[in-house]
Write a protein that holds these residues in place. Structure first.
Motif, PDB file in Angstrom:
ATOM      1  N   ARG A  12      38.996  43.427  37.163  1.00 43.06           N
ATOM      2  CA  ARG A  12      37.861  43.844  37.996  1.00 43.06           C
ATOM      3  C   ARG A  12      37.908  43.098  39.324  1.00 43.06           C
ATOM      4  N   PRO A  13      37.859  43.821  40.433  1.00 39.77           N
ATOM      5  CA  PRO A  13      37.926  43.181  41.749  1.00 39.77           C
ATOM      6  C   PRO A  13      36.661  42.383  42.051  1.00 39.77           C
ATOM      7  N   CYS A  14      36.826  41.283  42.756  1.00 38.80           N
ATOM      8  CA  CYS A  14      35.707  40.432  43.157  1.00 38.80           C
ATOM      9  C   CYS A  14      35.834  40.159  44.650  1.00 38.80           C
ATOM     10  N   ARG A  15      35.242  41.010  45.457  1.00 35.22           N
ATOM     11  CA  ARG A  15      35.358  40.883  46.912  1.00 35.22           C
ATOM     12  C   ARG A  15      34.735  39.583  47.425  1.00 35.22           C
ATOM     13  N   GLY A  16      33.622  39.172  46.846  1.00 37.11           N
ATOM     14  CA  GLY A  16      32.901  38.017  47.352  1.00 37.11           C
ATOM     15  C   GLY A  16      33.685  36.724  47.299  1.00 37.11           C
ATOM     16  N   GLU A  17      34.625  36.609  46.354  1.00 38.42           N
ATOM     17  CA  GLU A  17      35.421  35.389  46.232  1.00 38.42           C
ATOM     18  C   GLU A  17      36.800  35.526  46.876  1.00 38.42           C
ATOM     19  N   SER A  18      37.081  36.689  47.427  1.00 35.04           N
ATOM     20  CA  SER A  18      38.384  36.955  48.038  1.00 35.04           C
ATOM     21  C   SER A  18      38.388  36.575  49.508  1.00 35.04           C
ATOM     22  N   VAL A  19      39.577  36.542  50.076  1.00 35.34           N
ATOM     23  CA  VAL A  19      39.760  36.348  51.517  1.00 35.34           C
ATOM     24  C   VAL A  19      40.606  37.512  52.035  1.00 35.34           C
ATOM     25  N   ASP A  20      40.084  38.253  52.997  1.00 36.50           N
ATOM     26  CA  ASP A  20      40.785  39.419  53.569  1.00 36.50           C
ATOM     27  C   ASP A  20      41.156  40.417  52.465  1.00 36.50           C
ATOM     28  N   PHE A  21      40.175  40.779  51.643  1.00 34.99           N
ATOM     29  CA  PHE A  21      40.413  41.628  50.476  1.00 34.99           C
ATOM     30  C   PHE A  21      41.151  42.904  50.833  1.00 34.99           C
ATOM     31  N   ASP A  22      40.788  43.559  51.925  1.00 34.92           N
ATOM     32  CA  ASP A  22      41.336  44.878  52.252  1.00 34.92           C
ATOM     33  C   ASP A  22      42.755  44.838  52.807  1.00 34.92           C
ATOM     34  N   THR A  23      43.196  43.689  53.307  1.00 35.99           N
ATOM     35  CA  THR A  23      44.493  43.648  53.988  1.00 35.99           C
ATOM     36  C   THR A  23      45.522  42.722  53.346  1.00 35.99           C
ATOM     37  N   THR A  24      45.090  41.733  52.570  1.00 40.25           N
ATOM     38  CA  THR A  24      46.028  40.757  52.021  1.00 40.25           C
ATOM     39  C   THR A  24      46.958  41.384  50.984  1.00 40.25           C
ATOM     40  N   LYS A  25      48.123  40.798  50.844  1.00 39.62           N
ATOM     41  CA  LYS A  25      49.099  41.229  49.835  1.00 39.62           C
ATOM     42  C   LYS A  25      49.152  40.252  48.658  1.00 39.62           C
ATOM     43  N   ASP A  66      49.280  36.184  56.795  1.00 38.92           N
ATOM     44  CA  ASP A  66      48.503  36.558  55.607  1.00 38.92           C
ATOM     45  C   ASP A  66      48.151  35.297  54.831  1.00 38.92           C
ATOM     46  N   ILE A  67      46.918  34.821  55.017  1.00 38.02           N
ATOM     47  CA  ILE A  67      46.433  33.639  54.297  1.00 38.02           C
ATOM     48  C   ILE A  67      45.380  34.042  53.266  1.00 38.02           C
ATOM     49  N   GLY A  68      45.243  35.340  53.045  1.00 47.23           N
ATOM     50  CA  GLY A  68      44.202  35.828  52.147  1.00 47.23           C
ATOM     51  C   GLY A  68      44.663  35.957  50.714  1.00 47.23           C
ATOM     52  N   PHE A  69      43.759  36.390  49.855  1.00 49.13           N
ATOM     53  CA  PHE A  69      44.086  36.683  48.460  1.00 49.13           C
ATOM     54  C   PHE A  69      42.980  37.580  47.894  1.00 49.13           C
ATOM     55  N   ARG A  70      43.404  38.522  47.078  1.00 48.34           N
ATOM     56  CA  ARG A  70      42.501  39.482  46.438  1.00 48.34           C
ATOM     57  C   ARG A  70      42.201  38.979  45.031  1.00 48.34           C
ATOM     58  N   VAL A  71      40.946  38.617  44.760  1.00 45.70           N
ATOM     59  CA  VAL A  71      40.563  38.084  43.460  1.00 45.70           C
ATOM     60  C   VAL A  71      40.310  39.230  42.483  1.00 45.70           C
ATOM     61  N   LEU A  72      40.983  39.153  41.334  1.00 38.24           N
ATOM     62  CA  LEU A  72      40.813  40.125  40.253  1.00 38.24           C
ATOM     63  C   LEU A  72      40.528  39.342  38.972  1.00 38.24           C
ATOM     64  N   LYS A  73      39.477  39.731  38.260  1.00 38.09           N
ATOM     65  CA  LYS A  73      39.089  39.002  37.060  1.00 38.09           C
ATOM     66  C   LYS A  73      39.319  39.851  35.814  1.00 38.09           C
ATOM     67  N   ILE A  74      39.961  39.237  34.820  1.00 39.60           N
ATOM     68  CA  ILE A  74      40.213  39.939  33.558  1.00 39.60           C
ATOM     69  C   ILE A  74      38.896  40.117  32.812  1.00 39.60           C
ATOM     70  N   ASP A  75      38.688  41.328  32.356  1.00 38.81           N
ATOM     71  CA  ASP A  75      37.451  41.641  31.640  1.00 38.81           C
ATOM     72  C   ASP A  75      37.766  42.680  30.578  1.00 38.81           C
ATOM     73  N   SER A  76      36.778  42.951  29.719  1.00 39.80           N
ATOM     74  CA  SER A  76      36.940  44.023  28.745  1.00 39.80           C
ATOM     75  C   SER A  76      37.127  45.337  29.484  1.00 39.80           C
ATOM     76  N   SER A  77      37.669  46.312  28.806  1.00 37.96           N
ATOM     77  CA  SER A  77      37.943  47.607  29.417  1.00 37.96           C
ATOM     78  C   SER A  77      36.678  48.225  30.015  1.00 37.96           C
ATOM     79  N   ASN A  78      36.862  49.036  31.034  1.00 42.51           N
ATOM     80  CA  ASN A  78      35.748  49.792  31.602  1.00 42.51           C
ATOM     81  C   ASN A  78      35.278  50.895  30.660  1.00 42.51           C
ATOM     82  N   MET A  79      36.114  51.217  29.684  1.00 44.35           N
ATOM     83  CA  MET A  79      35.802  52.311  28.782  1.00 44.35           C
ATOM     84  C   MET A  79      34.983  51.807  27.599  1.00 44.35           C
TER      85      MET A  79
END
Length: 659
Positions: free
Chosen positions: A85-98, A523-536
């Motif tokens: 699950r994406p977490c924009r609030g804890e990310s840096v440059d979420f839309d552009t970072t690799k 590119d000094i950013g990072f996209r934070v993704l958190k492991i969670d139970s399935s969306n289903m």
């Protein structure tokens, strides 16, 4: 319309399918303990297929074994119903970072990354628990089959509960550690590219077991080296001051490195100072190479014997291209190189082949080096050809196996970045950066699934800023709870993952404030993704358990707390699409539509309700490789039925699915 599976791959069934392709007579159908008909391997028949004599029973062989090994393998292969699950609030440059920062259990993270990053990682570095009796290891559940594991993994774990103390009093002290690391290393190997490498830091406590474990998983032929790092002196030791650690290094395929002619090198010590001196000589003497050569040799003769620059004096000749030497060894470093015929251009006879094989992987590569002036021949075929190497075009020097890197220095540098001491025993980022410089380049991907304080992320960004590379990183760190008595907790950090992310933020800002390479994409950013139970919803995975009262829940099979962007990332995982691609959200005919990457889009997704035929047609004209809708998101059943036909007419190359 085909529905997405929404869980990580079942590696056991995938492996059985591969065996069936090679030995169809060794694969049959059998019922498992739940009464489900699945493919199964006839191991007796398979052993016979792989033997040149009659196989009557189990054979003794050299291998590493421990209680729990089979269960660890089962756990490594079992699928999980989890998502990122994406977490924009804890990310840096979420839309552009690799870059990616994945928060959660690294075993689950490795499973989730299997399809997307299969064979795409150039370097893996990990600093796992050393199993000294004072640290923690992951607590994995091995007592269930893959179907039970899949069902259980749909439930959400509480933060930090995946670690347990592994004391020396534990009767399974080494076995538990081996089971933990074995499953993760098995999965990590799949991510490496054929020319990729993995580095593992360890100390004496588990070095021997880890070495045997790696020999089994990666192959003894792919073992490259063990580096020894002298960290500090321990005057309180009873017998000897054991202050060193190791780095075990394996390639995914040493054969691939051999075929590609890959030779690892690092910059020669003092090369920048020598280059500046040569520039001064050229400015003074111009094209008078004899005068430049005379002053050049005088300079090196004046250096003391222990000056590391003294070795560069072997490049003692000067021509229009700079300092060079034409006595270079033409054989493969360490031996084992290819042996093919090379005909002397003057005599027309075959030259002697070096005992260690030619330095270049193929004859084509050899003659390319001749054409570029980097290989010169002797007067006849009895003399081996030699390398002609220019100092400033040199590949550099091979890395030594023994290094000095004091732990106190690494701690001081970390404290300087964070403003205080909030993490025990951080690794030296300069040491990891050195390995990144040695083993990677360009746009390579670096992974660390025991991220800790994010030293590897720091190292990747630092190296990119120096050489203009655009390397990317994926960090994985469990939200391990900080001790409430620790300085980290008192400073506001609840988990180790929070420390990791804050370090990357601070490092990025500090590097941008200093000088950096002009070609770097910054590119000094990072996209934070958190492991969670399935969306289903759970009924999505157990439809056989549905009764009449659960029909409504099954129709709307997505959990009510999940957002469209959550669904998007689960689809990216399921389809194996790069998780770092740019994402754009637009409103089309009143509906939210996600566009991943640039035309032709890797994916277009719409998870809104009320999708009509006009919107379907517009998306079909958008040049996409893949399109996904919500299964119950169409305005009517007729629109849902017509989706495939619309895409066949307007965009026949587009793959369409639903969730």
């Amino acid at each position: 319309m085909e529905k997405m599976k929404m869980h990580s791959p079942n590696l056991t069934q995938d492996n059985i399918t591969r065996i069936k392709e090679l030995f169809p007579g060794c694969v049959t159908e059998a019922y498992d303990e739940n009464g489900t008909l699945k493919l199964a391997v006839d191991f007796d028949q398979l052993r016979q297929e792989l033997s040149e004599s009659i196989v009557e029973g189990p054979q003794e062989r050299y291998h590493l074994n421990w209680p729990g090994k089979r269960e660890a393998l089962l756990t490594a292969n079992a699928p999980i119903a989890k998502t990122l699950r994406p977490c924009r609030g804890e990310s840096v440059d979420f839309d552009t970072t690799k870059n990616l920062f994945i928060e959660g259990d690294n075993l689950e993270a490795l499973k989730l990354l299997q399809e997307t990053y299969l064979g795409k990682v150039k370097m893996i570095y990990i600093d796992p628990p050393y199993n000294t009796g004072n640290d923690f290891i992951y607590e994995d559940d091995f007592a269930e089959n893959s179907e039970e594991f899949l069902k259980r993994s749909n439930q959400k774990d509480e933060e930090g509960n995946r670690l347990v103390a592994n004391t020396e009093a534990n009767g399974r002290f080494h076995s538990d550690w081996l089971s933990m690391i074995y499953a993760r290393l098995k999965l990590a190997r799949n991510l490496l590219s054929d020319n990729g490498s993995i580095i593992l830091s360890i100390d004496d406590a588990e070095y021997e077991n880890l070495k045997k474990c790696m020999d089994e998983i990666y192959g003894l032929d792919n073992y490259l080296a063990t580096l020894v790092w002298d960290k500090n002196r321990k005057n309180d030791a009873k017998y000897f001051s054991v202050g060193h650690e190791y780095m075990l290094i394996y390639s995914k395929s040493s054969q691939r490195l051999l075929e590609d002619g890959v030779i690892f090198r690092e910059p020669k010590e003092g090369i920048d100072e020598i280059r500046a001196f040569y520039t001064e000589l050229k400015m003074k003497y111009g094209d008078d190479n004899e005068a430049v050569q005379l002053e050049w040799r005088k300079y090196f003769n004046s250096l003391s014997s222990d000056d590391p620059k003294k070795l560069l004096g072997r490049f003692s000749k000067i021509d229009s291209k700079g300092p060079f030497r034409d006595d270079g060894n033409i054989s493969w470093p360490g031996g084992g190189g290819p042996k093919y015929d090379v005909v002397h251009p003057e005599t027309g006879k075959k030259c002697k082949v070096p005992d260690g094989g030619w330095r270049y992987g193929t004859p084509k590569r050899f003659w390319e080096e001749v054409a570029s002036g980097k290989v010169v021949f002797g007067p006849d075929e009895s003399t081996l050809p030699r390398q002609c190497r220019y100092l400033f075009e040199s590949e550099g020097q091979v890395m030594r196996s023994v290094h000095y890197s004091y732990a106190q220095t690494a701690t001081m540098k970390f404290n300087e970045i964070m403003g205080q001491r909030i993490f025990e025993n951080p690794k030296s980022y300069s040491d990891i950066q050195r390995m990144i410089r040695y083993l990677t380049n360009g746009n390579d991907l670096v992974v660390d699934f025991f991220a800790g304080s994010a030293t590897t992320a720091h190292s990747v960004v630092a190296q990119n800023s120096e050489d203009g590379g655009n390397r990317k990183f994926i960090m994985v760190q469990l939200p391990e709870l900080c001790d409430q008595k620790s300085e980290a907790f008192k400073s506001g950090y609840k988990t180790i993952a929070e420390i990791s992310k804050e370090r990357i933020r601070r490092v990025g800002k500090k590097i941008l404030e200093g000088g950096c390479h002009e070609g770097w994409n910054k590119d000094i950013g990072f996209r934070v993704l958190k492991i969670d139970s399935s969306n289903m919803a759970e009924v999505y995975y157990t439809p056989d358990a549905i009764n009449q009262g659960q029909v409504d829940a099954f129709v709307d099979n997505i959990k009510p707390d999940r957002k469209p962007e959550d669904l998007l990332f689960q689809v990216l995982l399921d389809w194996g699409v790069d998780l770092s691609l740019p994402i754009r959200k637009e409103t089309i005919q009143g509906k939210s539509v996600f566009y991943v990457n640039h035309p032709p889009y890797d994916l277009i997704a719409c998870f809104d309700d009320g999708v009509n035929e006009e919107l379907v047609k517009e998306l079909a004209r958008s040049e996409a490789l893949r399109v996904v809708f919500r299964d119950n998101g169409f305005v009517s059943d007729s629109v849902k039925i017509n989706v495939e036909q619309i895409f066949k007419q307007l965009s026949p190359g587009t793959e369409v699915k639903s969730i």
